[in-house]
Each structure stands twice: as structure tokens, then as C-alpha cells.
Design an enzyme around this catalytic site. Sequence first.
Site, short mmCIF file in Angstrom:
data_model
loop_
_atom_site.label_atom_id
_atom_site.label_comp_id
_atom_site.label_asym_id
_atom_site.label_seq_id
_atom_site.Cartn_x
_atom_site.Cartn_y
_atom_site.Cartn_z
N ASN A 1 -4.19 -7.31 -6.86
CA ASN A 1 -2.96 -7.29 -5.52
C ASN A 1 -3.70 -8.22 -4.42
OD1 ASN A 1 -2.71 -4.99 -6.96
ND2 ASN A 1 -3.48 -4.30 -5.45
N ASP A 2 -4.58 -8.48 -4.15
CA ASP A 2 -5.08 -9.45 -2.84
C ASP A 2 -5.29 -10.38 -3.32
OD1 ASP A 2 -4.73 -8.41 -0.18
OD2 ASP A 2 -6.44 -6.99 -0.86
N HIS B 1 0.79 -1.02 -0.44
CA HIS B 1 0.14 0.02 0.31
C HIS B 1 0.90 0.99 -0.23
CE1 HIS B 1 -3.19 -2.80 0.67
NE2 HIS B 1 -4.27 -2.14 0.18
N ARG C 1 2.19 -10.05 0.00
CA ARG C 1 1.69 -8.99 -0.69
C ARG C 1 3.11 -7.83 -0.69
NH1 ARG C 1 -3.13 -5.42 -1.35
NH2 ARG C 1 -2.62 -4.26 -2.08
N CYS D 1 -9.17 -3.84 -10.54
CA CYS D 1 -9.02 -1.87 -9.94
C CYS D 1 -7.40 -2.27 -9.17
CB CYS D 1 -9.88 -1.33 -8.76
SG CYS D 1 -10.28 -2.71 -7.42
N ARG E 1 -14.91 2.35 -1.71
CA ARG E 1 -15.05 1.47 -0.92
C ARG E 1 -15.50 1.05 0.42
NH1 ARG E 1 -9.23 -2.01 -2.21
NH2 ARG E 1 -8.92 -0.36 -0.48
N GLU F 1 -11.57 -10.51 -4.84
CA GLU F 1 -10.50 -10.22 -4.00
C GLU F 1 -9.89 -12.02 -3.16
OE1 GLU F 1 -9.14 -6.62 -2.31
OE2 GLU F 1 -11.18 -6.36 -1.01
N ARG G 1 -10.95 4.47 -1.82
CA ARG G 1 -9.44 3.75 -1.39
C ARG G 1 -10.28 4.72 0.70
NH1 ARG G 1 -5.45 1.91 -4.75
NH2 ARG G 1 -5.19 -0.22 -4.56
C1 PEP Z 1 -6.52 -5.00 -4.64
O1 PEP Z 1 -6.48 -5.75 -4.16
O2 PEP Z 1 -6.22 -5.54 -5.97
C2 PEP Z 1 -7.51 -3.74 -4.46
C3 PEP Z 1 -7.81 -3.46 -5.62
O3 PEP Z 1 -7.26 -2.98 -2.74
P1 PEP Z 1 -5.59 -2.73 -2.16
O4 PEP Z 1 -4.92 -2.97 -2.82
O5 PEP Z 1 -6.47 -1.81 -1.67
O6 PEP Z 1 -6.16 -4.28 -1.42
MG MG Z 2 -7.75 -6.00 -1.73
#
Ligand code: PEP
Ligand code: MG
Length: 558
Positions: free
Chosen positions: A457-458, A192, A468, A505, A335, A434, A299
Site C-alpha cells: 500500500n505504501d 486505512h 493512498r 502484507c 508491527r 514500503e 497493525r
Molecule cells: C502497507 O503499507 O502495505 C501496509 C501493509 O501497511 P499499512 O497499510 O498499515 O500502511
Molecule cells: Mg504501510
Amino acid sequence: MTTLRGIPASAGFAIGQAFMYYDIEFPPIPHYTVGPSDAPAQWRRMEEAVSASAAKVQSQIDHLSPDKDKVQFDMLTVHLLMLHDPDFLDQVKERLFGHGENIEWAVWSVAQTMVQRLMESGDAYLRERAVDIADMADTLVRRLLSIEEVSLADLSEEVIVVTNDLMPSQALAMNRDFVKGIVMAAGSYTSHTAILCRAFGIPAVVGLPEALKTIEKGEVLSIDGGSGEVVVNPGVEKKKAVRLAMKVYAREREALSALRDVKAVTQDGKEILLKANMQIAQEIGAVFDYGADGVGLFRSEFLFLTPGEPMAEDRQAAIYTDVIKAAHGKSVVIRTSDVGGDKVLPNLFPREEKNPLLGCRAVRFSFAMPELFKAQLRAILRASAHGDIRVMFPMISGVDEMNKALGYLEECKAELRSKGIAFNDHMKAGSMIEIPSAALTADILAKKCDFFSIGTNDLMQYTLAIDRGNERVSYLADPRHPAFLRLIKMTVTAGHEANIPVSICGETGGDPALVPLLVGLGVDELSMAAAQIPLVKKAIREVRFCDCEALAEELLCR
Ligand code: PEP
Ligand code: MG
């Protein structure tokens, strides 16, 4: 001159002096028994800690203007009052003298009990006071344990920050006017803090443990956030080359702005909507300069991680309303708070979670704190009266959790309705996909959703079992892995069968090199750091949809 190479996390170049930032971790708080003869000395330490902390807060207040810095001014004034709160001090004293608990433990335990009680109350004002108490206890315990605090908020000259790791809350707190670049030992492209660096346009290289061994305070560094190169003590020629690269980079970005008002359409006519991810409300101004078709992911948790930003419903409603009013009639997906994992709410989050990424994160945290969750939902609903706001729930694992989240939404609608407060009764509600279980049951989930947004990402983290934020395993992150691609494909198919749009996203959505593959998998929208939009648009306009489909087909069966 030494050249190091880490993970490119945020494109751009910088030359500047190294500022070594070592965050001093909060150690486990010692817990032991204090005999009656030692208790008075411990209490004296407490009195010293209180007066030193109060002096520091007072000097911070003295530097503020009550009008211009109202939020911070009010917050610090409350901190000052709390430091002298007789009820708090009496309870600590009782634990020390009455129960023989050491002073650090006594302070911490009293504060935790107070925080818990206030958090559970239905009163928004009291919940905010819980944050203040937790902050004050944090300061006192740090002082009692002689942990020195260095703050990136106090930077007053331009530097490149070199650090082991930076929590998103610390990245939000730093004085961005003076941070020219960031080099981090830990982290990966999707951590993040890397996401925040891209949002703020700060060049960054992460996952570079050698940085801490090689770089010394004050040394000159040049960094290239697009390639991951960090040069320590660059020579004259190297500096010249980096300055030239800066100019070329700026010119290329300028040229891309010509694409701002054209659509992202493949050569054979398939249009993909390109939306922006936002981390802080102030980004909304810049988002549309890059030609975004809307905001695909706000976010919202970063609002709560920003020091001094209250969580009160009214304040949230005002922020979301400002955002939607500035969105030029386009949609904004908010979100609900995704705290937990690496996005720890300072002080309020249980420190003892051993496996936070698999712990009380996102909707799990929201369900555990229903009053906070409902305050946010009401705030989002109130803003929905002013434009096309949509709500999205993070870390939904399946239909039961979606039903539960929607249940809270309905409760909040009823509450607003009974008070005659305006909102959009048809506000769209969607789920992030996710967690693999959500993708695998996307056909069932789709019946309850107005849209899907795939958090790659998740999804990558949980599908391939790669933390991650851990640079040691980041090499395993493979956006072309067939397991990952199949989950995306399943989600797209399920979404389309239910006639709902499917977006991506996560960070893969903003990677021009992956665009043909994602388009070929059939996604309708991509949402990304706003600055990536022109690059992704260019990539889409250069390909044919039929070729993209063939590529996706091939990789799904690789
Ligand atoms: C993701 O997990 O891809 C996402 C967009 O949410 P975050 O990166 O905030 O976990
Ligand atoms: Mg996520």
C-alpha cells in the site's frame, strides 16, 4: 432510483437507511488578545463549558456498569476529576487575566504544555494521563467554539453510514452492531478505513463524492461493496435482486470454507504461506477459521486509536500474550505502532503537519517518543515468552533506521533481563519494505533482518507518488506498473540471497487476480484480510508456478 458508482472497498451487500455523518473538523484555534473588561465574560463562558462538559461526562458514567465497563468507567471518572482540576483551571485563568489570551487559546496552550510534560516523563501512568488531558481539552475547546459532536458510537438502529471521510479512529469507535454498510466520498481501496471495513466485514464503497450531493438523510440505499454500486431509493425489483445476490454471496463463501485445511500449493508443487492481517486483538478468534498459516501483520497502532485502550506496557503485554496464546502455535508478527499519516493518535499528534504521509509517521514517531516505543517493545518481548511472536518495524527507510530500532530492542531486552522477566532472546525481528529506498537497499538491509514484509500500500504510494487516501488520484494506482514490480523483485532477490523469507502484507497480497504475478515474483508468503484467504488459496491452487514466473518476467519488462 439513482445509481452511483464508487470504488469497491469491502465486498458484501447491504440495504438500509442512510445516516448522514458529517465529521466537524477541528478548525484552527483562534488566538487574539482579550482586554481586561472582556476577560470576565470569557471566564464565564469557560465555567459554563466546564459544567456542561462535566454534566455530559457524568451522564455517560451513569449509564455504565463499574464492573462490566471498567476501562471506560475509569477513563470517564478521570475526565471528570480533570475538568475540575484546580491547577489546570488556575493556569488557564492566569493566561486569560494575566496575559490577555483568549479563553480557547488559553485552554489549548495549558493542556498542550501539560501533555508534553507528561509524555516526556518515563512513567507509563503519567503518559496515560496525558491522553486524558488532551481529550478533556479537546472537549472543552469544542464546546467553547460551539462545535457540536455527533458520535457513531451512539448509533442505536441499523443504518448505512454516508460520510465525507472517516478517520480510522472514528471507524474503530462506531457501534459496529448497527453499521450495515459505509459509503464514503473520500478514500481508496488501500485507505486505512477501507482496510478496517474489510476486517469488520462491513460492505463499503469509497471515493464517491457524488454521494453527499445525491443522498439525503433517511433515504433507502442498497450497496454492493464488491462492485462499488450504490443505489439510492432502489425499486422493488432491485431490492429483490440485491437480496438474492446476498444469498448467493453467502453460499459462495460457505463453499470456499472447504478449502480451510488444504495448503496453498500451485499445480506444480510450490507452496505459499497464507497469513492474516489483524487490526484489533479480537480478530484472532476468526483468523484461523479461514485457514490462516499465522498472523503476518498485526497493525498494533489500532490498539492506541481505540478509545479507552490504554498504552500502558502491562496492558499491551496482556493483549499480545492473549493473541499469541490463541494462535494455535502459529506465528504472529506484531508491527510496532505505525501512527501518523491518516492514523492520527487523537490529540497527541502534532496537528500542524502539512504533509503527514511524509512526516512523523511510524518508526519516526516511535523514535521521537522513545519511552512509548520502548514500552511497546518490552510488552512484545514479554509476550514472546508464550509463543512465536515476531516484531516488525514500519516505514524503515534503510539500514540506519533498522539498526536504531534494533538498538532499542536490545536495550529493552537488557532491562527485562536485569529484572528477571522472561522473554524469547531469539525473537525474530524484521522490516517492512514500503519505502522505495528500503527496496533499493534491500541487500544491505537483509543482513540485519530475520524477514522482510513488503507493504505494497505504501510502496505503491511512495513509488508512484499517489496519496493512498485520495480518491482523485486513486485511478493511478497500478499494481502492474513495472517500477513497482521491480522494487518487489529486488526485495525478493535480496531476501533470498540472505536466506530470509519475503512476504507481502499490503492489499495487493489479498487480491486473487494479482496472485499469479506475486507468486511469479517469488514471494514466500502473502498476508491479507483473513476473509480473503480462501479466495487467494483457490487462485494459487489453480495455477502453475512456471507460468507465474513467465508472467512476472513479461510484466517486469513491459
Ligand atoms: C502497507 O503499507 O502495505 C501496509 C501493509 O501497511 P499499512 O497499510 O498499515 O500502511
Ligand atoms: Mg504501510
